[in-house]
Design a protein around this motif. Structure first.
Motif, mmCIF file in Angstrom:
data_model
loop_
_atom_site.group_PDB
_atom_site.id
_atom_site.type_symbol
_atom_site.label_atom_id
_atom_site.label_comp_id
_atom_site.label_asym_id
_atom_site.label_seq_id
_atom_site.Cartn_x
_atom_site.Cartn_y
_atom_site.Cartn_z
ATOM 1 N N ILE A 51 9.715 51.812 -7.327
ATOM 2 C CA ILE A 51 9.146 51.538 -6.015
ATOM 3 C C ILE A 51 8.252 52.690 -5.584
ATOM 4 O O ILE A 51 7.177 52.478 -5.020
ATOM 5 N N SER A 52 8.686 53.914 -5.841
ATOM 6 C CA SER A 52 7.881 55.089 -5.520
ATOM 7 C C SER A 52 8.080 56.126 -6.609
ATOM 8 O O SER A 52 9.179 56.659 -6.779
ATOM 9 N N ILE A 53 7.019 56.421 -7.327
ATOM 10 C CA ILE A 53 7.098 57.433 -8.380
ATOM 11 C C ILE A 53 7.291 58.805 -7.762
ATOM 12 O O ILE A 53 8.004 59.664 -8.294
ATOM 13 N N ASP A 54 6.694 59.043 -6.593
ATOM 14 C CA ASP A 54 6.763 60.352 -5.945
ATOM 15 C C ASP A 54 8.203 60.763 -5.629
ATOM 16 O O ASP A 54 8.559 61.939 -5.739
ATOM 17 N N THR A 55 9.017 59.793 -5.213
ATOM 18 C CA THR A 55 10.394 60.110 -4.825
ATOM 19 C C THR A 55 11.422 59.602 -5.827
ATOM 20 O O THR A 55 12.630 59.702 -5.580
ATOM 21 N N ASN A 56 10.944 59.029 -6.938
ATOM 22 C CA ASN A 56 11.848 58.473 -7.950
ATOM 23 C C ASN A 56 12.719 57.353 -7.377
ATOM 24 O O ASN A 56 13.865 57.170 -7.788
ATOM 25 N N THR A 129 11.892 52.135 2.945
ATOM 26 C CA THR A 129 10.720 52.029 2.066
ATOM 27 C C THR A 129 10.868 50.840 1.117
ATOM 28 O O THR A 129 9.920 50.066 0.915
ATOM 29 N N ALA A 130 12.065 50.689 0.539
ATOM 30 C CA ALA A 130 12.308 49.579 -0.389
ATOM 31 C C ALA A 130 12.198 48.233 0.322
ATOM 32 O O ALA A 130 11.650 47.263 -0.238
#
Length: 308
Positions: A51-56, A129-130
């Motif tokens: 979902i977000s690479i920045d926050t894993n 976010t998800a």
């Protein structure tokens, strides 16, 4: 002390241990398993997505085998005191397979970041976010098969706490594309409203909360953990149309969960709120023993709720 022994900073027995050198030892948890293409017991297929690479931030998606129409969509948050367990664990994979199959729903099970490496409110933000990622139909399974007019959120234990707090947030903040939450289920919820209680499980609940959210506004009486406290916003503001509160008779927080149900019912909440109690069972029994008769009744109740 032996020079090879590490000094303990925080010890929550049977749960988690943090050492003064910053290392973390999780004492409770289940083996992780990969997703499957057509689970042999249920026929449900699963896959993992970023979902977000920045926050894993990631999730595991579950899709039933027989699809004849757009499916109700459940965004699910696993339990584990905000600091142990995983959406990718064997018990949760089994649970999601059963629920997706019996309810005929598409499930997005969120792998949010855990405390203490990522103290709260990180998990709340990850799950928000998800939820917005789902509302934006950012995955082909969601775009092809998800019915966002039948969007549900739900969770067990700390995941139920997350579901409540996201429903409250959805009452004041819009989701992507103007999507609304139809229903939320709150199962074996991790709420605390008994600071003087002597039950070991309740006292551990307060220790866990102070550990995972040391900067919580209001501390152990934060609205995030006690939705009935004087500082909490009105429960009439829940941003969903239907709420199901599921309680197990023998769990330490049983009375708090019933008080939560009564508080929602008496708040002026304009939706429909229901209580379902399972006699003779303990905390999250249906996840770890899904083949019992009581667990089967629990799945039937959840399946009937997760329909448009």
């Amino acid at each position: 002390m032996n020079s090879t022994e590490k000094e303990v900073k925080v010890d929550l027995p049977g749960f988690i241990r943090v050492y003064k050198d910053g290392s973390v030892e999780r004492l409770f948890g289940s083996p992780q398993v990969p997703p499957t293409l057509e689970d042999p017991q249920t026929g449900v297929s699963s896959k993992d997505v970023n979902i977000s690479i920045d926050t894993n931030l990631s999730a595991r998606l579950y899709l039933p085998k027989l699809i004849t129409k757009k499916l109700p969509t459940l965004v699910y948050f696993h339990g584990g005191g905000f600091c142990v367990e995983s959406a990718f664990s064997f018990p949760h994979q089994r649970y999601m397979n059963i629920l997706a199959s019996q309810a005929g729903v598409l499930i997005v099970s969120v792998e949010y970041r855990l405390a203490p490496e990522h103290p709260l409110p990180t998990a709340y933000e990850d799950c928000w976010t998800a939820l917005n990622w789902v509302a934006s139909l950012s995955d082909p399974w969601l775009a092809s098969h998800g019915d966002l007019e039948a969007l549900f959120i739900g969770g067990d234990s700390s995941g139920a706490n997350i579901a409540h707090n996201l429903a409250m947030r959805a009452g004041t903040q819009n989701l992507e594309n103007g999507v609304n939450i139809l229903g939320a289920f709150i199962s074996s919820s991790h709420f605390l409203d008994e600071p003087g209680a002597s039950a070991t499980g309740i006292q551990m609940g307060y220790r866990v909360w102070n550990f995972v959210y040391p900067d919580a506004p209001g501390g152990p009486d934060s609205p995030m953990i006690n939705p009935m406290c004087a500082q909490a916003p009105s429960l009439a503001g829940l941003g969903c149309s239907r709420l199901l509160v599921l309680v197990a008779e023998k769990e330490d927080h049983r009375n708090t969960q019933v008080r939560y149900y009564e508080a929602v019912k008496n708040s002026g909440f304009q939706g429909k709120v229901e209580l379902f109690e399972t006699k003779g069972e303990g905390h999250c029994f249906h996840i770890f023993n899904p083949d019992t008769e009581n667990a089967k009744l629990m799945f039937q109740r959840l399946a009937s709720f997760l329909q448009k």
